[in-house]
Design an enzyme around this catalytic site. Structure first.
Site, short mmCIF file in Angstrom:
data_model
loop_
_atom_site.label_atom_id
_atom_site.label_comp_id
_atom_site.label_asym_id
_atom_site.label_seq_id
_atom_site.Cartn_x
_atom_site.Cartn_y
_atom_site.Cartn_z
N LYS A 145 -9.41 8.53 -0.02
CA LYS A 145 -9.27 7.72 -1.24
C LYS A 145 -10.56 6.93 -1.41
O LYS A 145 -11.02 6.26 -0.49
CB LYS A 145 -8.09 6.77 -1.11
CG LYS A 145 -7.93 5.88 -2.33
CD LYS A 145 -6.54 5.34 -2.41
CE LYS A 145 -6.39 4.40 -3.59
NZ LYS A 145 -7.10 3.13 -3.35
N ALA B 260 -1.77 -2.73 0.49
CA ALA B 260 -1.45 -3.57 1.64
C ALA B 260 -0.54 -4.71 1.19
O ALA B 260 -0.83 -5.38 0.19
CB ALA B 260 -2.74 -4.11 2.25
N CYS C 73 -11.56 0.51 -0.32
CA CYS C 73 -11.17 -0.91 -0.28
C CYS C 73 -12.40 -1.81 -0.33
O CYS C 73 -13.30 -1.69 0.50
CB CYS C 73 -10.37 -1.19 0.99
SG CYS C 73 -9.86 -2.91 1.08
N GLN D 187 -2.72 5.73 6.33
CA GLN D 187 -4.09 5.48 5.86
C GLN D 187 -4.88 4.70 6.92
O GLN D 187 -4.45 3.64 7.37
CB GLN D 187 -4.10 4.69 4.56
CG GLN D 187 -5.53 4.67 4.00
CD GLN D 187 -5.70 3.79 2.78
OE1 GLN D 187 -5.51 2.59 2.85
NE2 GLN D 187 -6.10 4.40 1.67
C1 LIG Z 1 -2.31 -5.74 -3.43
C2 LIG Z 1 -3.16 -4.50 -3.30
C3 LIG Z 1 -3.36 -3.93 -2.06
C4 LIG Z 1 -4.14 -2.77 -1.92
N1 LIG Z 1 -4.26 -2.18 -0.70
C5 LIG Z 1 -4.92 -0.99 -0.58
C6 LIG Z 1 -4.92 -0.28 0.67
O1 LIG Z 1 -4.32 -0.71 1.68
N2 LIG Z 1 -5.61 0.89 0.72
C7 LIG Z 1 -6.27 1.40 -0.39
O2 LIG Z 1 -6.89 2.46 -0.29
N3 LIG Z 1 -6.25 0.75 -1.57
C8 LIG Z 1 -5.57 -0.41 -1.69
N4 LIG Z 1 -5.49 -1.01 -2.92
C9 LIG Z 1 -6.07 -0.36 -4.11
C10 LIG Z 1 -5.01 0.51 -4.82
O3 LIG Z 1 -4.59 1.57 -4.00
C11 LIG Z 1 -5.53 1.08 -6.14
O4 LIG Z 1 -6.62 1.90 -5.87
C12 LIG Z 1 -5.93 0.01 -7.14
O5 LIG Z 1 -4.97 -1.02 -7.20
C13 LIG Z 1 -6.13 0.61 -8.56
O6 LIG Z 1 -4.94 1.23 -8.98
P1 LIG Z 1 -3.91 0.49 -10.01
O7 LIG Z 1 -4.72 0.05 -11.21
O8 LIG Z 1 -2.90 1.56 -10.35
O9 LIG Z 1 -3.34 -0.67 -9.28
C14 LIG Z 1 -4.75 -2.19 -3.07
C15 LIG Z 1 -4.56 -2.80 -4.31
C16 LIG Z 1 -3.78 -3.93 -4.45
C17 LIG Z 1 -3.56 -4.52 -5.83
#
Ligand SMILES: Cc1cc2nc3c(=O)[nH]c(=O)nc-3n(C[C@H](O)[C@H](O)[C@H](O)COP(=O)(O)O)c2cc1C
Length: 319
Positions: free
Chosen positions: A142, A20, A103, A73
């Protein structure tokens, strides 16, 4: 092998995580241009009063490129509302519905949605079945390892997802209780992958092509999902595709890509664009050795698209 309707992926995929405020249309397009097989848009609420806000409308803007699925999503805790929202999204042209059960945000948890659902697998089942039965497009999920650190519910969640007809599972290797603390743990996801017919994508703390390749080689995942490491580095997808699927590395044009990205953000967000573009500029330049002294203050001072574009040109000359 992953199948999402008319989209088939015989090789392991490398995908952009939903984020997001980050994985909007301009950023998704850039990551896809550099090799992301697909990307999940930012979450939108399934509640009718929240689904039609200006914010949701912006989040639901998609590139018209037919080579990439439009993945919406949804987040919500009510089966009937999720089913209804999925139908609305299908009618609007979505190719895939992704359900957010990962989330940990308080705002989402208060609605008993996102990862809060992991404490109530009966409700998970009701939501997944209602959504799958409401649409003819594929539905993916997810999720995380579980609700608490001592109870991983992922295996049960996977069984439910498979029985409900879910097409794809992406798993962030942390529990809800962990939020973003500690290290992502991949073994429980690998165990589930070994015991399910469902394609499984691994997510969490993946930050290099070598690491992504090792996860696929060691555990046979159907793909990797990259979130934070792609911020400021959309070129990581090209490196992953080269390492994992032996694709040739494209010519990378960082400053031009950054300028185009910033322009697209201003075009999409109007007056708000300067703040969103600023956050991306910090991500792009923070790896530079002079970032704290040179780039950071200048990025903070640039107040419109012209000033931000001039900065990119200045940084390109100095590089
Ligand atoms: C700023 C931010 C916004 C996120 N928004 C969502 C979202 O809208 N939907 C979701 O399923 N996960 C969201 N996540 C989680 C990410 O999709 C991901 O699962 C998480 O950051 C771990 O992966 P990474 O270590 O590669 O960042 C968000 C993460 C961050 C950092």
């Amino acid at each position: 092998m992953i199948r999402l309707g008319r989209f088939h992926y015989p090789d392991p995929v490398v995908v952009l995580a939903p984020m997001a405020g980050v994985s909007d249309r301009p950023f998704r397009s850039l990551c896809q241009r550099y090799g992301a097989d697909f990307s999940v848009a930012e979450m939108v609420s399934a509640k009718p009063d929240l689904m039609h806000t200006a914010l949701s409308k912006t989040r639901l803007q998609f590139d018209e490129d037919p080579n990439y699925p439009k993945i919406v999503q949804l987040v919500g805790g009510e089966p009937a509302l999720m089913a209804e929202a999925a139908q609305v999204m299908q009618a609007r042209g979505a190719d895939v519905i992704d359900i957010n059960m990962g989330c940990p945000a308080k705002k989402v948890g208060k609605q008993s949605a996102g990862s809060a659902l992991l404490a109530d697998l009966k409700q998970v089942e009701a939501i997944l079945c209602a959504t799958v039965n409401a649409v003819t497009i594929p539905v993916s999920v997810k999720t995380r390892l579980g609700f608490n650190d001592d109870t991983y519910t992922l295996a049960e969640m996977t069984r439910i997802a498979q029985d409900c007809g879910i097409a794809l599972l992406s798993v962030h290797g942390r529990t809800r209780a962990q939020r973003f603390r500690g290290q992502a743990c991949y073994e429980p996801i690998a165990e589930v992958k070994a015991n399910t017919q469902l394609p499984v994508i691994v997510n969490g703390d993946i930050s290099s092509a070598e690491q992504a390749n090792r996860l696929i080689d060691d555990y046979g995942f159907d793909g990797v999902m990259i979130g934070r490491a792609a911020q400021g580095n959309p070129w990581l997808f090209a490196e992953c595709q080269a390492r994992i699927n032996t694709r040739s590395l494209p010519t990378i044009t960082p400053h031009q890509d950054i300028a185009e990205h910033i322009h697209a953000l201003h075009a999409l967000y109007g007056r708000q664009g300067v703040f969103i573009a600023r956050a991306h500029l910090h991500h792009y330049y923070r790896q530079y050795p002079d970032y704290q002294r040179e780039h950071r203050p200048r990025i903070n001072q640039a107040c419109n698209e012209a000033e931000q574009t001039a900065l990119i040109q200045l940084f390109a000359k100095a590089a």
